[in-house]
Design an enzyme around this catalytic site. Structure first.
Site, PDB file in Angstrom:
ATOM      1  N   GLY A 149      12.549  -7.700  62.042  1.00 56.13           N
ATOM      2  CA  GLY A 149      11.884  -7.330  63.289  1.00 56.13           C
ATOM      3  C   GLY A 149      12.185  -5.891  63.687  1.00 56.13           C
ATOM      4  O   GLY A 149      11.389  -5.257  64.380  1.00 56.13           O
ATOM      5  N   GLU A 162       9.776  -3.916  61.831  1.00 52.54           N
ATOM      6  CA  GLU A 162       8.458  -4.190  62.418  1.00 52.54           C
ATOM      7  C   GLU A 162       8.281  -3.441  63.739  1.00 52.54           C
ATOM      8  O   GLU A 162       7.193  -2.950  64.039  1.00 52.54           O
ATOM      9  CB  GLU A 162       8.274  -5.702  62.599  1.00 52.54           C
ATOM     10  CG  GLU A 162       8.176  -6.405  61.249  1.00 52.54           C
ATOM     11  CD  GLU A 162       8.197  -7.916  61.346  1.00 52.54           C
ATOM     12  OE1 GLU A 162       9.158  -8.440  61.941  1.00 52.54           O
ATOM     13  OE2 GLU A 162       7.268  -8.563  60.855  1.00 52.54           O
ATOM     14  N   GLU A 168      13.462 -11.004  55.687  1.00 50.90           N
ATOM     15  CA  GLU A 168      13.147 -12.364  56.156  1.00 50.90           C
ATOM     16  C   GLU A 168      13.085 -13.369  55.012  1.00 50.90           C
ATOM     17  O   GLU A 168      13.452 -14.525  55.161  1.00 50.90           O
ATOM     18  CB  GLU A 168      11.811 -12.367  56.906  1.00 50.90           C
ATOM     19  CG  GLU A 168      11.861 -11.712  58.273  1.00 50.90           C
ATOM     20  CD  GLU A 168      11.586 -10.218  58.234  1.00 50.90           C
ATOM     21  OE1 GLU A 168      11.711  -9.608  57.147  1.00 50.90           O
ATOM     22  OE2 GLU A 168      11.250  -9.664  59.292  1.00 50.90           O
ATOM     23  N   ALA A 193      14.890  -9.639  64.472  1.00 50.43           N
ATOM     24  CA  ALA A 193      14.741 -10.702  65.467  1.00 50.43           C
ATOM     25  C   ALA A 193      16.084 -11.399  65.638  1.00 50.43           C
ATOM     26  O   ALA A 193      16.933 -11.350  64.750  1.00 50.43           O
ATOM     27  CB  ALA A 193      13.683 -11.695  64.995  1.00 50.43           C
TER      28      ALA A 193
HETATM   29  N1  COA Z   1      20.198 -12.177  64.893  1.00 47.45           N
HETATM   30  C1  COA Z   1      21.286 -12.686  65.503  1.00 47.45           C
HETATM   31  N2  COA Z   1      22.539 -12.372  65.169  1.00 47.45           N
HETATM   32  C2  COA Z   1      22.698 -11.499  64.177  1.00 47.45           C
HETATM   33  C3  COA Z   1      21.622 -10.921  63.487  1.00 47.45           C
HETATM   34  C4  COA Z   1      20.323 -11.289  63.882  1.00 47.45           C
HETATM   35  N3  COA Z   1      19.242 -10.779  63.319  1.00 47.45           N
HETATM   36  N4  COA Z   1      22.110 -10.082  62.559  1.00 47.45           N
HETATM   37  C5  COA Z   1      23.435 -10.130  62.663  1.00 47.45           C
HETATM   38  N5  COA Z   1      23.801 -10.974  63.633  1.00 47.45           N
HETATM   39  C6  COA Z   1      25.161 -11.261  64.087  1.00 47.45           C
HETATM   40  C7  COA Z   1      26.002 -11.902  63.004  1.00 47.45           C
HETATM   41  O1  COA Z   1      25.844 -13.301  63.003  1.00 47.45           O
HETATM   42  C8  COA Z   1      27.379 -11.484  63.390  1.00 47.45           C
HETATM   43  O2  COA Z   1      27.770 -12.285  64.470  1.00 47.45           O
HETATM   44  P1  COA Z   1      29.303 -12.698  64.662  1.00 47.45           P
HETATM   45  O3  COA Z   1      30.062 -11.404  64.785  1.00 47.45           O
HETATM   46  O4  COA Z   1      29.307 -13.544  65.865  1.00 47.45           O
HETATM   47  O5  COA Z   1      29.646 -13.435  63.404  1.00 47.45           O
HETATM   48  C9  COA Z   1      27.178 -10.082  63.948  1.00 47.45           C
HETATM   49  O6  COA Z   1      25.792 -10.019  64.324  1.00 47.45           O
HETATM   50  C10 COA Z   1      27.460  -8.969  62.954  1.00 47.45           C
HETATM   51  O7  COA Z   1      26.753  -9.237  61.766  1.00 47.45           O
HETATM   52  P2  COA Z   1      27.380  -8.971  60.320  1.00 47.45           P
HETATM   53  O8  COA Z   1      26.448  -9.509  59.309  1.00 47.45           O
HETATM   54  O9  COA Z   1      28.787  -9.466  60.292  1.00 47.45           O
HETATM   55  O10 COA Z   1      27.410  -7.366  60.323  1.00 47.45           O
HETATM   56  P3  COA Z   1      27.157  -6.401  59.103  1.00 47.45           P
HETATM   57  O11 COA Z   1      27.323  -5.041  59.615  1.00 47.45           O
HETATM   58  O12 COA Z   1      27.934  -6.843  57.918  1.00 47.45           O
HETATM   59  O13 COA Z   1      25.609  -6.593  58.711  1.00 47.45           O
HETATM   60  C11 COA Z   1      23.258  -6.752  59.088  1.00 47.45           C
HETATM   61  C12 COA Z   1      24.607  -6.253  59.612  1.00 47.45           C
HETATM   62  C13 COA Z   1      22.200  -6.494  60.153  1.00 47.45           C
HETATM   63  C14 COA Z   1      22.894  -6.053  57.791  1.00 47.45           C
HETATM   64  C15 COA Z   1      23.356  -8.270  58.786  1.00 47.45           C
HETATM   65  O14 COA Z   1      23.903  -8.917  59.900  1.00 47.45           O
HETATM   66  C16 COA Z   1      22.059  -8.911  58.460  1.00 47.45           C
HETATM   67  O15 COA Z   1      21.634  -8.904  57.320  1.00 47.45           O
HETATM   68  N6  COA Z   1      21.427  -9.515  59.485  1.00 47.45           N
HETATM   69  C17 COA Z   1      20.212 -10.245  59.303  1.00 47.45           C
HETATM   70  C18 COA Z   1      19.064  -9.311  59.183  1.00 47.45           C
HETATM   71  C19 COA Z   1      17.809 -10.099  59.065  1.00 47.45           C
HETATM   72  O16 COA Z   1      17.632 -10.943  58.213  1.00 47.45           O
HETATM   73  N7  COA Z   1      16.902  -9.801  59.968  1.00 47.45           N
HETATM   74  C20 COA Z   1      15.649 -10.437  59.896  1.00 47.45           C
HETATM   75  C21 COA Z   1      15.512 -11.336  61.040  1.00 47.45           C
HETATM   76  S1  COA Z   1      13.797 -11.217  61.476  1.00 47.45           S
END
Ligand code: COA
Length: 607
Positions: free
Chosen positions: A111, A114, A134, A72
């Site tokens: 998400g 999901e 999450e 999400a």
């Molecule tokens: N929603 C919005 N923005 C997100 C995002 C999300 N779910 N996941 C990552 N981003 C953004 C980051 O803030 C970052 O933005 P920026 O470049 O402006 O700083 C960009 O995407 C890249 O993310 P980053 O974490 O630097 O990349 P990564 O390759 O190291 O890691 C993930 C990628 C997906 C593993 C990591 O971003 C992550 O753990 N995201 C959250 C996942 C999560 O908790 N999802 C559940 C939500 S329901």
């Protein structure tokens, strides 16, 4: 069949095309295909279009770029869904009358997983990572994850994944039945299409997880009790792990639709609560820390293949060796071995001329210690531009932090290399300017306050109980261990108090907490004022990743913003009158409080 997004009206974040009887829906919203309003609407429109297209027999959903889907869109949290909610979208996907196959590479998180669970079949690459993180944001999976995952892989495994938040790889997912097949790393789309064609040929039709209860284990009451107990121990102070367990339990006791409703209520209640707000703040703060305004992302970096740790710098040995970097340690160091290293780490006490001679011409020289006087030391080097400071958190091996001190003369490529090195070591790199590393300087202030509270009459055990009760992991901070009680120590404290003219008294828990936390934040504000810390959120990152501050309280500066800066200022002022100028509010705090602003207000980062 073109893109379902009408050209020009909004940026196209999905692509829909057809190969034979297979429609391929590509998620194309870089960098992580987060399920923003635009992407949700794009998926809805594409699924509808493919569903209505008589030529289409099955649909493959795949991600463009680095991953299937990172979940999400966290930036939308705290507001009601716009366009279409994620849960409603996933119900539409699951309802689709044609088989839908998720083709997963990179990450399928939150998400994103999901979405894959709402699809009818899943195929993944072995290196894919599938998880429900999450809980790490203080939430439960909010779009059916707690209801569909246990139906697919069984209650026990689902509890493991949802409560820990840790992802599993594609191969493990296959073993658990979370995916139906693996695809070669570089042939995912082709193999997903072939898979979908087989589903059509074998007339397997849509297979909806919501309809299969066989793997639920509602009768295993002991399983949930054990999970609750384990989570209470492992995640002390966190609410979300317990809420995750309640949702998975609901999957077994409630019909699917009611389970979904229970999950959704739980998700929104947590999302509006302080702990999740704090954990989301910590998530973005960590990402922000990597951005230094005057250091372009494209700044060249030097290779770091071998590291020398000279005598006195061994506290960083674990940091490097656990990441598999070859390390030359003090006792085995010879001029030849050190000369061949790309990074030479030394305590900030020796003469720089010796380091100039030892380090190879292209090597970076890193000084460590609590508060190195980096600019003065670098001035004594023939190569001040290659000098930085490095410092792990309070217990180098048990934390995720690497503070990187940038001197006046530090070259951009040296700073960029050190920041990238931190990330490749699996740490969060936080840049700081001379004037003390952030963590040690604030910790020194906290320790001073703890010592003074004990002189005033607080017992060491009371101090540890109050700070631990707040959630601070004092064990690693050298506060509680310094406070081990003994008759000799009690006597020494009494004498010291007499000597200082302190009349010992009972000290309340509230006073302990306020004096410790208020002075900690005030020191953080000084670091900001002096330009040592780039932004308030960097201080939060330092404390959450390196000094035992509970993530569900976001960090000391975030906590202070929640408390209200005028209140903090007033408390500090009155303590300054009673206890001395150590408590005088920092000029920055005075300014922000007067202007009704917060530490976390945008626009405060300094270059
Ligand atoms: N929603 C919005 N923005 C997100 C995002 C999300 N779910 N996941 C990552 N981003 C953004 C980051 O803030 C970052 O933005 P920026 O470049 O402006 O700083 C960009 O995407 C890249 O993310 P980053 O974490 O630097 O990349 P990564 O390759 O190291 O890691 C993930 C990628 C997906 C593993 C990591 O971003 C992550 O753990 N995201 C959250 C996942 C999560 O908790 N999802 C559940 C939500 S329901």
């Amino acid at each position: 069949m073109g893109s379902p997004n009408s050209p020009g009206s909004r940026k196209s974040v999905t692509d829909l095309r057809r190969t034979g009887a297979i429609a391929i829906l590509t998620l194309a919203s870089p960098p992580v295909n987060a399920l923003s309003e635009a992407l949700r609407l794009g998926i809805r429109d594409a699924i509808t279009a493919a569903g209505e297209d008589l030529e289409v027999g099955a649909i493959v959903v795949i991600g463009a770029g680095r991953m299937f889907c990172g979940g999400a869109d966290i930036t939308e949290f705290g507001r009601p869904w716009q366009g279409i909610g994620l849960g409603a979208l996933l119900d539409r996907v699951e309802d689709t009358q044609k088989p839908v196959v998720a083709a997963i590479h990179g990450m399928a998180l939150g998400g994103g997983l999901e979405l894959a669970l709402a699809c009818h079949y899943r195929i993944a690459t072995p290196s894919a990572r599938l998880g429900q993180p999450e809980v790490k944001l203080g939430l439960v999976p909010g779009a059916g994850g707690t209801q569909r995952l246990p139906r697919l892989i069984g209650t026990e495994k689902a509890l493991d994944m949802i409560v820990s938040g840790d992802p599993i790889d594609g191969r493990t997912a296959l073993d658990l039945g979370l995916v139906d097949a693996l695809a070669a790393e570089d042939r995912l789309e082709a193999e997903a299409i072939a898979f979908a064609e087989r589903v059509i040929a074998e007339e397997r039709g849509p297979r909806r997880i919501r309809d299969s209860d066989a793997r639920l284990e509602p009768g295993r009451v002991g399983l949930f009790a054990a999970a609750r107990e384990a989570a209470a121990r492992r995640y002390r102070g966190f609410e979300a792990p317990q809420a995750c367990i309640a949702c998975v339990e609901a999957a077994g006791t409630l019909p699917f639709a009611e389970g979904l409703a229970f999950e959704e209520r739980t998700f929104f209640a947590l999302m509006m609560g302080e702990p999740s707000i704090a954990q989301r703040h910590a998530f973005f703060a960590e990402r922000e820390a990597g951005k230094i305004p005057d250091l372009p992302a494209a700044t060249p970096k030097r290779p770091v293949r071998r590291v020398a740790l000279l005598a006195g710098a061994a506290d960083l040995a674990e940091v490097f060796s656990s990441a598999g970097l070859p390390v030359v340690l003090g006792e085995t160091a010879t001029p030849e071995t050190v000369g061949a290293c790309d990074l030479v780490v030394a305590p900030a006490d020796g003469p720089m001329a010796r380091l100039d001679a030892l380090a190879g011409p292209d090597a970076i020289v890193a000084l460590t210690g609590a508060e190195p006087d980096l600019d003065a030391l670098a001035a004594g080097s023939a190569h001040p531009e290659r000098v930085v400071g490095l410092r792990a958190g309070a217990s180098a091996s048990g934390d995720r932090l690497l503070e990187i001190m940038r001197g006046r003369a530090t070259a951009p490529d040296v700073l960029a290399t050190a920041m990238a090195l931190g990330r490749s070591l699996g740490r969060v790199a936080v840049a700081t300017r001379p004037g003390g590393f952030i963590g040690p300087r604030m910790l020194a202030r906290l320790r001073r306050e703890a010592d003074r509270l004990i002189l005033d009459g607080a017992s060491p055990a009371q101090l540890a109980r109050v700070l631990d009760g707040f959630g601070l992991a004092t064990a690693g901070l050298g506060l509680a261990d310094r406070a081990v009680a003994s008759p000799e120590r009690d006597e020494a404290v009494r004498l010291a108090a007499d000597h200082a003219g302190i009349h010992r008294r009972a000290v309340s828990d509230d006073e302990i907490l306020e004096r410790c936390l208020d002075s900690l934040v005030n020191e953080g504000a000084r670091l900001l004022d002096e330009g040592v810390a780039l932004r308030a959120s960097d201080i939060d990152v330092v404390w959450v990743t390196g000094y035992g501050w509970p993530a569900y309280r976001g960090g000391p500066m975030h906590w202070a913003d929640g408390l209200g800066l005028p209140l903090l200022r007033d408390r500090l002022r009155s303590r300054a009158e009673n206890l001395g100028p150590d408590f005088a509010p920092s000029p920055l705090l005075e300014r922000l409080a007067a202007e009704g602003r917060r530490f976390g207000d945008p626009g405060r980062a300094q270059g």
